[in-house]
Design a protein around this motif. Structure first.
Motif, mmCIF file in Angstrom:
data_model
loop_
_atom_site.group_PDB
_atom_site.id
_atom_site.type_symbol
_atom_site.label_atom_id
_atom_site.label_comp_id
_atom_site.label_asym_id
_atom_site.label_seq_id
_atom_site.Cartn_x
_atom_site.Cartn_y
_atom_site.Cartn_z
ATOM 1 N N CYS A 127 0.840 -1.201 0.000
ATOM 2 C CA CYS A 127 0.000 0.000 0.000
ATOM 3 C C CYS A 127 0.873 1.250 0.000
ATOM 4 C CB CYS A 127 -0.926 0.021 1.217
ATOM 5 S SG CYS A 127 -2.346 -1.045 0.979
ATOM 6 N N ILE A 128 1.918 1.216 0.850
ATOM 7 C CA ILE A 128 2.820 2.370 0.910
ATOM 8 C C ILE A 128 3.495 2.552 -0.443
ATOM 9 C CG2 ILE A 128 4.992 3.216 1.935
ATOM 10 C CD1 ILE A 128 3.997 1.846 4.567
ATOM 11 N N ALA A 181 1.088 4.067 -2.806
ATOM 12 C CA ALA A 181 0.855 5.481 -2.523
ATOM 13 C C ALA A 181 2.022 6.327 -3.023
ATOM 14 C CB ALA A 181 0.653 5.676 -1.029
ATOM 15 N N SER A 210 2.036 9.229 -6.151
ATOM 16 C CA SER A 210 2.516 10.621 -6.000
ATOM 17 C C SER A 210 3.647 10.947 -6.973
ATOM 18 C CB SER A 210 2.964 10.861 -4.555
ATOM 19 O OG SER A 210 4.118 10.101 -4.309
ATOM 20 N N THR A 223 -5.528 -2.320 -6.713
ATOM 21 C CA THR A 223 -4.306 -2.016 -5.957
ATOM 22 C C THR A 223 -3.139 -2.804 -6.519
ATOM 23 O OG1 THR A 223 -5.789 -1.934 -4.073
ATOM 24 C CG2 THR A 223 -3.447 -1.759 -3.582
ATOM 25 N N TYR A 228 -1.875 -1.114 -9.613
ATOM 26 C CA TYR A 228 -1.052 0.072 -9.309
ATOM 27 C C TYR A 228 0.286 -0.319 -8.727
ATOM 28 C CZ TYR A 228 -4.667 3.491 -10.334
ATOM 29 O OH TYR A 228 -5.564 4.258 -10.973
ATOM 30 N N THR A 229 0.266 -1.341 -7.888
ATOM 31 C CA THR A 229 1.498 -1.781 -7.252
ATOM 32 C C THR A 229 2.512 -2.239 -8.282
ATOM 33 O OG1 THR A 229 0.191 -2.507 -5.383
ATOM 34 C CG2 THR A 229 2.431 -3.315 -5.460
#
Lengths: 123, 187
Positions: free
Chosen positions: A71-72, A75, A79, A114, A117-118
């Motif tokens: 998750c980090i 994120a 960004s 997720t 995206y990961t």
């Protein structure tokens, strides 16, 4: 006509009009004690700890850490999406095997989005 | 092994000891209270078999929940509470299974049931008294039986039922009036 009875409770003898089978009270304690469940089944029930029960907390913890880690990563990746093209130019694309993705999905407990995206941001 | 004498303080200690001591202490409790509990239940359900079943269940419940008994109340109060709950549950279940409307050939009346019961040896007045008692609401009936037949103190009943002494006195008084009225209405 029969006269109505005027009975006063205090005037009646408070006698028990019931009886019990012969010897009932003599054997009652033994009967009740015999009907009780075994002590072990109530107080000393041993719980068998299986290997799975032993490792389960560690697996859950590992899965949770993996989830947080990805998750980090996701994120941070979002960004810095502006730099994605640059990253794509400078780094080689990694090919993930199906086994890796399957095990990752199982342990990390994240959804497809997720996951997408990961994997994209990891590159 | 001989039955140990009933010493509540020692029994409370033994209940927190090993399994054998626990069982011995419980046996002493059963021996000391089973008869009085039986009569309390019997007056409520009338039949010996039902009273015996409820009594067995009462002690099984007490045994299974022994750890939850912390000794804040007397053992007798705790047991009575369990017996009261078991009895009320039984009566409610019985009411739920017996049809409300019965024709002449339906359910036997209390008097008829008692008449055919080999373990009822009362005369006609005692039969009618039992019939009158069964017309009372369950809790009022419980209070009446505890006071009238078991000669319990109001303070004791108050602890078991969680009702104030004043309310219990009023309940008993109303019960007596209702029963006398029942008798007065018998032709």
């Amino acid at each position: 006509m029969e006269k109505k009875r005027n009975i006063k409770i205090e005037e009646l003898e408070a006698r028990r009009p019931f009886s019990v089978p012969e010897g009932y009270f003599e054997n009652l304690t033994q009967e009740i004690m015999a009907a009780l469940p075994e002590q072990e089944s109530i107080y000393s029930t041993k719980i068998t700890v299986t290997p799975w029960m032993r490792i389960r907390p560690y697996l859950y913890a590992a899965a949770a850490f993996a989830g947080i880690f990805f998750c980090i990563k996701a994120a941070v990746g979002i960004s810095s999406r502006n730099n994605a093209a640059q990253v794509a130019q400078t780094e080689e694309t990694t090919i993930y095997s199906d086994e890796y993705i399957d095990s990752f999905l199982e342990t990390a407990m994240i959804d497809d989005c997720t996951m997408y995206y990961t994997l994209v941001d990891a590159n | 092994m001989a039955m140990m004498a009933y010493d509540e303080r020692r029994i409370l200690e033994m209940l927190h000891e090993d399994d054998i001591s626990r069982r011995r202490a419980f046996e002493s409790i059963v021996n000391n209270f089973s008869e009085q509990l039986y009569w309390q239940i019997r007056h409520m359900v009338l039949s010996h078999d039902d009273a015996n079943d409820i009594l067995q269940n009462t002690f099984i419940k007490a045994w299974v929940n022994l750890d939850s008994f912390m000794g804040y109340s007397r053992i007798s109060t705790w047991l009575y509470r369990i017996a009261v709950n078991e009895t009320l549950t039984f009566l409610n279940r019985q009411k739920a299974t017996v049809p409300i409307e019965t024709d002449d050939e339906g359910e036997l009346s209390i008097a008829e049931r008692l008449e055919s019961d080999p373990y009822f040896d009362g005369d006609q007045t005692e039969q009618q008294l039992q019939e009158a008692i069964t017309t009372l609401p369950d809790k009022q009936r419980m209070v009446f039986n505890m006071k009238y037949f078991n000669e319990m103190k109001y303070e004791e009943i108050s602890e078991i039922l969680g009702t104030s002494v004043g309310a219990l006195k009023a309940s008993f008084h109303i019960a007596v009036k209702k029963i006398e009225e029942f008798f007065n209405n018998i032709d």
